[in-house]
Design a protein around this motif. Sequence first.
Motif, PDB file in Angstrom:
ATOM      1  N   SER A  38       0.820  -1.212   0.000  1.00 26.67           N
ATOM      2  CA  SER A  38       0.000   0.000   0.000  1.00 26.67           C
ATOM      3  C   SER A  38       0.855   1.264   0.000  1.00 26.67           C
ATOM      4  O   SER A  38       0.418   2.311  -0.475  1.00 26.67           O
ATOM      5  N   LEU A  39       2.076   1.177   0.509  1.00 21.87           N
ATOM      6  CA  LEU A  39       2.947   2.347   0.570  1.00 21.87           C
ATOM      7  C   LEU A  39       3.630   2.665  -0.755  1.00 21.87           C
ATOM      8  O   LEU A  39       4.058   3.795  -0.976  1.00 21.87           O
ATOM      9  N   VAL A  40       3.733   1.684  -1.635  1.00 21.84           N
ATOM     10  CA  VAL A  40       4.417   1.882  -2.926  1.00 21.84           C
ATOM     11  C   VAL A  40       3.787   3.009  -3.729  1.00 21.84           C
ATOM     12  O   VAL A  40       4.472   3.731  -4.442  1.00 21.84           O
ATOM     13  N   THR A  41       2.487   3.189  -3.590  1.00 20.95           N
ATOM     14  CA  THR A  41       1.793   4.210  -4.373  1.00 20.95           C
ATOM     15  C   THR A  41       1.875   5.597  -3.743  1.00 20.95           C
ATOM     16  O   THR A  41       1.258   6.531  -4.241  1.00 20.95           O
ATOM     17  N   ALA A  42       2.636   5.742  -2.643  1.00 21.73           N
ATOM     18  CA  ALA A  42       2.770   7.013  -1.928  1.00 21.73           C
ATOM     19  C   ALA A  42       1.391   7.595  -1.585  1.00 21.73           C
ATOM     20  O   ALA A  42       1.039   8.695  -1.992  1.00 21.73           O
ATOM     21  N   PRO A  43       0.606   6.844  -0.812  1.00 17.00           N
ATOM     22  CA  PRO A  43      -0.760   7.299  -0.517  1.00 17.00           C
ATOM     23  C   PRO A  43      -0.785   8.503   0.416  1.00 17.00           C
ATOM     24  O   PRO A  43       0.131   8.718   1.214  1.00 17.00           O
ATOM     25  N   ARG A  44      -1.838   9.289   0.297  1.00 14.24           N
ATOM     26  CA  ARG A  44      -2.101  10.355   1.281  1.00 14.24           C
ATOM     27  C   ARG A  44      -3.058   9.841   2.342  1.00 14.24           C
ATOM     28  O   ARG A  44      -3.131  10.386   3.424  1.00 14.24           O
TER      29      ARG A  44
END
Length: 127
Positions: A38-44
Amino acid sequence: EGPQITAALEAARIAGRADVMVMDLSYGEQRQLEIALSLVTAPRLLLLDEPAAGLSPSERSMVAEIIRSLDKDITVVLIEHDMDLALGLVDRVTCMFEGRVLVEEAPDDIRRNKQVQEVYLGRPRHA
């Protein structure tokens, strides 16, 4: 393996297992990998539904440490039934009961809230 993948694996404390097949990871490591993915997409915004469910106490501590160390620019919405874990991770708590918001307060206020105690722990029985 790009820099985003490496950073996500490091953030999830699983970089040392990057060469291991998912089916060979422990259940706890698989949960860590889910966070890394989930962090790979650089979520806000990161939505976590019981991220520590089914984990041992040490694995639960690891997941809590990972969540605590996330970039403060990421808003984390956490659904968790382990109140000690949840209250130790968040700035604001929304307690729901029967599909409605019961109360929304800071963790320390939630711990002392009589209405929350009644709903989640039950009313004391009189002898």
